[in-house]
Motif scaffolding. Structure first.
Motif, PDB file in Angstrom:
ATOM      1  N   THR A   1      25.453  -7.092   9.448  1.00 20.41           N
ATOM      2  CA  THR A   1      24.716  -6.162  10.470  1.00 20.41           C
ATOM      3  C   THR A   1      23.208  -6.461  10.096  1.00 20.41           C
ATOM      4  OG1 THR A   1      25.118  -4.241   8.582  1.00 20.41           O
ATOM      5  CG2 THR A   1      26.514  -4.129  10.553  1.00 20.41           C
ATOM      6  N   VAL A   2      22.946  -6.683   8.767  1.00 18.10           N
ATOM      7  CA  VAL A   2      21.300  -7.110   8.441  1.00 18.10           C
ATOM      8  C   VAL A   2      20.998  -8.254   9.230  1.00 18.10           C
ATOM      9  CG1 VAL A   2      19.557  -7.450   6.647  1.00 18.10           C
ATOM     10  CG2 VAL A   2      21.015  -5.610   6.475  1.00 18.10           C
ATOM     11  N   LYS A   3      22.055  -9.330   9.240  1.00 23.34           N
ATOM     12  CA  LYS A   3      21.835 -10.587   9.846  1.00 23.34           C
ATOM     13  C   LYS A   3      21.374 -10.502  11.220  1.00 23.34           C
ATOM     14  CE  LYS A   3      24.403 -13.367   6.458  1.00 23.34           C
ATOM     15  NZ  LYS A   3      25.761 -14.283   6.345  1.00 23.34           N
TER      16      LYS A   3
ATOM     17  N   GLU B   1      26.394   2.608  10.114  1.00 24.13           N
ATOM     18  CA  GLU B   1      27.661   3.029  10.071  1.00 24.13           C
ATOM     19  C   GLU B   1      28.243   2.995   8.887  1.00 24.13           C
ATOM     20  OE1 GLU B   1      30.183   1.395  13.064  1.00 24.13           O
ATOM     21  OE2 GLU B   1      28.868   1.911  14.675  1.00 24.13           O
ATOM     22  N   THR B   2      27.918   2.070   8.061  1.00 25.38           N
ATOM     23  CA  THR B   2      28.434   1.821   6.588  1.00 25.38           C
ATOM     24  C   THR B   2      27.643   1.805   5.558  1.00 25.38           C
ATOM     25  OG1 THR B   2      28.210  -0.574   6.944  1.00 25.38           O
ATOM     26  CG2 THR B   2      30.300   0.333   7.549  1.00 25.38           C
ATOM     27  N   GLN B   3      26.295   1.665   5.777  1.00 29.58           N
ATOM     28  CA  GLN B   3      25.231   1.845   4.725  1.00 29.58           C
ATOM     29  C   GLN B   3      24.217   2.719   5.127  1.00 29.58           C
ATOM     30  OE1 GLN B   3      25.218  -0.448   1.849  1.00 29.58           O
ATOM     31  NE2 GLN B   3      26.997  -1.760   2.724  1.00 29.58           N
ATOM     32  N   PRO B   4      23.801   3.643   4.076  1.00 25.76           N
ATOM     33  CA  PRO B   4      22.646   4.565   4.382  1.00 25.76           C
ATOM     34  C   PRO B   4      21.323   3.986   4.351  1.00 25.76           C
ATOM     35  CG  PRO B   4      23.559   4.702   1.931  1.00 25.76           C
ATOM     36  CD  PRO B   4      24.506   3.819   2.735  1.00 25.76           C
ATOM     37  N   TYR B   5      21.158   2.817   3.663  1.00 25.28           N
ATOM     38  CA  TYR B   5      19.821   2.231   3.813  1.00 25.28           C
ATOM     39  C   TYR B   5      19.830   0.925   4.042  1.00 25.28           C
ATOM     40  CZ  TYR B   5      18.207   6.373   1.386  1.00 25.28           C
ATOM     41  OH  TYR B   5      17.982   7.688   1.013  1.00 25.28           O
ATOM     42  N   LEU B   6      18.956   0.227   4.124  1.00 21.14           N
ATOM     43  CA  LEU B   6      18.807  -1.107   4.805  1.00 21.14           C
ATOM     44  C   LEU B   6      19.674  -2.053   4.146  1.00 21.14           C
ATOM     45  CD1 LEU B   6      17.740  -3.025   7.368  1.00 21.14           C
ATOM     46  CD2 LEU B   6      15.761  -3.432   5.711  1.00 21.14           C
ATOM     47  N   LEU B   7      19.695  -2.027   2.771  1.00 20.11           N
ATOM     48  CA  LEU B   7      20.518  -2.865   2.083  1.00 20.11           C
ATOM     49  C   LEU B   7      21.215  -2.347   0.888  1.00 20.11           C
ATOM     50  CD1 LEU B   7      17.566  -5.537   1.076  1.00 20.11           C
ATOM     51  CD2 LEU B   7      19.873  -5.902   2.499  1.00 20.11           C
ATOM     52  N   GLY B   8      21.694  -0.907   1.383  1.00 26.46           N
ATOM     53  CA  GLY B   8      22.815  -0.404   0.543  1.00 26.46           C
ATOM     54  C   GLY B   8      22.578   1.047   0.267  1.00 26.46           C
TER      55      GLY B   8
ATOM     56  N   GLN C   1      17.736  -2.107  22.207  1.00 29.46           N
ATOM     57  CA  GLN C   1      18.614  -3.077  21.625  1.00 29.46           C
ATOM     58  C   GLN C   1      18.547  -3.016  20.141  1.00 29.46           C
ATOM     59  OE1 GLN C   1      17.525  -6.998  22.570  1.00 29.46           O
ATOM     60  NE2 GLN C   1      18.873  -8.047  21.155  1.00 29.46           N
ATOM     61  N   PHE C   2      17.148  -2.586  19.602  1.00 26.87           N
ATOM     62  CA  PHE C   2      17.004  -2.253  18.011  1.00 26.87           C
ATOM     63  C   PHE C   2      17.852  -1.285  17.702  1.00 26.87           C
ATOM     64  CE2 PHE C   2      14.856  -0.092  14.746  1.00 26.87           C
ATOM     65  CZ  PHE C   2      15.319  -0.920  13.748  1.00 26.87           C
ATOM     66  N   LEU C   3      17.784  -0.140  18.378  1.00 19.32           N
ATOM     67  CA  LEU C   3      18.443   1.016  18.116  1.00 19.32           C
ATOM     68  C   LEU C   3      20.062   0.871  17.896  1.00 19.32           C
ATOM     69  CD1 LEU C   3      16.760   4.067  20.022  1.00 19.32           C
ATOM     70  CD2 LEU C   3      16.589   3.410  17.509  1.00 19.32           C
ATOM     71  N   LYS C   4      20.512   0.176  18.654  1.00 20.39           N
ATOM     72  CA  LYS C   4      22.004  -0.082  18.800  1.00 20.39           C
ATOM     73  C   LYS C   4      22.206  -1.093  17.672  1.00 20.39           C
ATOM     74  CE  LYS C   4      25.698  -2.305  21.578  1.00 20.39           C
ATOM     75  NZ  LYS C   4      25.868  -3.109  22.867  1.00 20.39           N
ATOM     76  N   LEU C   5      21.642  -2.065  17.302  1.00 20.21           N
ATOM     77  CA  LEU C   5      21.725  -2.855  16.178  1.00 20.21           C
ATOM     78  C   LEU C   5      21.583  -2.040  14.657  1.00 20.21           C
ATOM     79  CD1 LEU C   5      20.031  -6.178  17.307  1.00 20.21           C
ATOM     80  CD2 LEU C   5      22.348  -5.865  17.103  1.00 20.21           C
ATOM     81  N   PHE C   6      20.580  -1.457  14.568  1.00 17.40           N
ATOM     82  CA  PHE C   6      20.279  -0.212  13.562  1.00 17.40           C
ATOM     83  C   PHE C   6      21.222   0.647  13.309  1.00 17.40           C
ATOM     84  CE2 PHE C   6      16.844   1.762  10.672  1.00 17.40           C
ATOM     85  CZ  PHE C   6      17.375   1.250   9.412  1.00 17.40           C
ATOM     86  N   GLU C   7      21.894   1.215  14.504  1.00 19.08           N
ATOM     87  CA  GLU C   7      22.702   2.098  14.438  1.00 19.08           C
ATOM     88  C   GLU C   7      24.112   1.596  13.983  1.00 19.08           C
ATOM     89  OE1 GLU C   7      24.182   6.292  15.595  1.00 19.08           O
ATOM     90  OE2 GLU C   7      22.501   5.422  15.055  1.00 19.08           O
ATOM     91  N   ALA C   8      24.487   0.475  14.422  1.00 18.03           N
ATOM     92  CA  ALA C   8      25.774  -0.448  13.838  1.00 18.03           C
ATOM     93  C   ALA C   8      25.503  -0.477  12.347  1.00 18.03           C
ATOM     94  CB  ALA C   8      25.915  -1.678  14.653  1.00 18.03           C
TER      95      ALA C   8
ATOM     96  N   ALA D   1      21.098   7.407  19.079  1.00 19.07           N
ATOM     97  CA  ALA D   1      21.175   6.654  17.771  1.00 19.07           C
ATOM     98  C   ALA D   1      20.951   7.768  16.696  1.00 19.07           C
ATOM     99  CB  ALA D   1      20.168   5.601  17.674  1.00 19.07           C
ATOM    100  N   TRP D   2      21.970   8.650  16.658  1.00 19.94           N
ATOM    101  CA  TRP D   2      22.025   9.675  15.600  1.00 19.94           C
ATOM    102  C   TRP D   2      21.951   9.195  14.253  1.00 19.94           C
ATOM    103  CZ3 TRP D   2      25.636  10.812  11.696  1.00 19.94           C
ATOM    104  CH2 TRP D   2      25.425  12.039  11.166  1.00 19.94           C
ATOM    105  N   ARG D   3      22.561   7.945  13.835  1.00 22.20           N
ATOM    106  CA  ARG D   3      22.341   7.490  12.447  1.00 22.20           C
ATOM    107  C   ARG D   3      21.051   7.136  12.215  1.00 22.20           C
ATOM    108  NH1 ARG D   3      27.724   5.960  14.321  1.00 22.20           N
ATOM    109  NH2 ARG D   3      29.436   6.809  12.965  1.00 22.20           N
ATOM    110  N   VAL D   4      20.659   6.521  13.120  1.00 18.05           N
ATOM    111  CA  VAL D   4      18.933   6.066  12.924  1.00 18.05           C
ATOM    112  C   VAL D   4      18.168   7.527  12.633  1.00 18.05           C
ATOM    113  CG1 VAL D   4      17.157   4.998  13.841  1.00 18.05           C
ATOM    114  CG2 VAL D   4      19.293   4.054  14.142  1.00 18.05           C
ATOM    115  N   TRP D   5      18.502   8.439  13.410  1.00 16.28           N
ATOM    116  CA  TRP D   5      17.630   9.790  13.287  1.00 16.28           C
ATOM    117  C   TRP D   5      17.999  10.291  11.675  1.00 16.28           C
ATOM    118  CZ3 TRP D   5      14.264  13.148  14.461  1.00 16.28           C
ATOM    119  CH2 TRP D   5      14.078  14.373  14.206  1.00 16.28           C
ATOM    120  N   ARG D   6      19.307  10.337  11.429  1.00 15.91           N
ATOM    121  CA  ARG D   6      19.600  10.612  10.041  1.00 15.91           C
ATOM    122  C   ARG D   6      18.864   9.872   8.888  1.00 15.91           C
ATOM    123  NH1 ARG D   6      20.045  13.305   7.290  1.00 15.91           N
ATOM    124  NH2 ARG D   6      22.016  12.893   5.854  1.00 15.91           N
TER     125      ARG D   6
END
Length: 379
Positions: free
Chosen positions: A258-260, A183-190, A173-180, A222-227
């Motif tokens: 997505t952070v919410k 999709e639009t942000q390279p880091y957690l807050l930008g 579940q976490f990987l799915k949320l972080f992956e989402a 979760a390729w984006r998480v890996w990246r």
């Protein structure tokens, strides 16, 4: 001026400090705990623990959070971890607590419950920094001792046969949320890392992106998480797949939806444990009077002061109570309490929306402080 980081590649908390030093391009060299100088660090700190940063003036700083605080206070950060508006900084502290402490369960499960894939790697990764040279018998003895301790520690974090399937579902579940989010942000807050990224990096790198079984899981689901894990270790932005992105946080102290969603996950996955360990801690802190400044637990190497039980995703978990976690929670609460009224109202609304209001309400009856690199009783 060169700093020295005493650490190990497979150490969860070492990765947090190492990523920060790399991102800030702070001049440092890494040394294994087998380095002769580490004995001085151990004596200074009073226990064997990593990571430890030796500053150019010979001071020893233990703990990733304190190492980051040192870099920020010393003006060494080119991309400050404490950047952003007051709400964004508050979220950084929440994700620092959740990443380094709330995600230990999947980190330990995926490291120690998949021996067929992991052990050939771990037996080398654990012993390489500790046993210099090629003495196979010494390496085997070292790994047997260290892996035995770590398997015991996994149970302290609530990893057992009953919880294993739920840990895997929770992590998916976490990987799915972080992956989402990624999709639009390279880091957690930008477009730049902040404190929350370093907190999440600790488990997502050392255990979950390096150990063979979870690394394959992350790469294939979760390729984006890996990246992001790769990106967090790069001294530059390393975000080419996003095009031109400013190396800054989201403007206006904004919090992406997505952070919410990730915050709501933290409320579901970790808040029950926070409530349980705070209830235990407050009962212990209200017991016999102990002088301010005394090491909590009485012994420098004692990190767990007892055990507590709570309901988690339909099972009962028994976990250790760590004063260090109370200290990290206090940092969240201190930041919230110090906000200007308008900012605090925005933060309170966000916490209520995501189910995390209790995070700033569960106050310790006695503060935990850090002195001489260990947790001590406050006033």
């Amino acid at each position: 001026m060169t700093h020295y980081l005493y650490a190990m590649p497979g150490s969860l908390y070492s990765g947090k400090a190492r990523a920060y030093l790399r991102k800030q391009r702070i001049d440092f060299e890494e040394r294994a705990p087998s380095h002769p100088r580490f004995d001085e660090a151990r004596k200074s700190i009073g226990r064997w623990i990593i990571p430890v940063l030796e500053t150019p003036d010979g001071r020893f700083i233990q703990d990733g959070s304190d190492i980051i605080a040192y870099g920020e206070a010393a003006g060494l950060a080119r991309l400050p971890a404490y950047a952003g508006g007051p709400v964004q900084r508050l979220l950084g502290l929440i994700f620092e607590l959740f990443g380094g402490e709330g995600m230990v369960r999947p980190a330990m499960h995926y490291r120690w419950n998949f021996d067929a894939e992991n052990i050939p790697f771990l037996s080398q990764d654990f012993t390489g920094p500790m046993v210099l040279g090629g003495d196979a018998a010494a390496r085997a003895e070292s790994f047997a001792a260290s892996s035995g301790r770590m398997r015991q520690a996994a149970r302290i974090f609530g990893v057992n046969a009953d919880s294993a399937p739920l840990i895997e579902a929770s992590y998916a579940q976490f990987l799915k949320l972080f992956e989402a989010h990624l999709e639009t942000q390279p880091y957690l807050l930008g477009g730049a890392p902040s404190l929350g990224d370093y907190g999440l990096f600790a488990p997502l790198h050392a255990h979950l992106a390096r150990d063979p079984h979870p690394a394959t899981l992350m790469k294939t689901t979760a390729w984006r998480v890996w990246r992001w894990v790769e990106r967090m270790y790069a001294p530059n932005q390393d975000a080419g797949e996003y095009g031109e992105v400013a190396q800054a946080l989201v403007e206006g102290d904004a919090v992406p939806d997505t952070v919410k969603a990730l915050l709501s996950y933290v409320a579901e996955d970790y808040l029950p444990e926070v409530e349980a360990f705070m209830a235990f801690f407050n009962a212990a802190a209200g017991a016999p009077e102990v002088e301010a400044g005394a090491v909590i637990g009485g012994r420098p190497g004692q990190r767990v002061i007892g055990f507590t039980e709570f309901d988690w995703r339909g099972v009962k978990l028994t976990v250790g109570v760590f004063p260090y976690r109370v200290w990290l929670l206090q940092k969240v609460q201190d930041a919230f309490d110090a906000m200007a009224p308008a900012d605090q109202a925005r933060a309170a609304a966000l916490l209520a929306e995501t189910g995390l209001s209790r995070m700033v309400e569960l106050k310790p009856v006695r503060r935990v402080e850090r002195a001489d690199n260990r947790e001590v009783w406050g006033s």
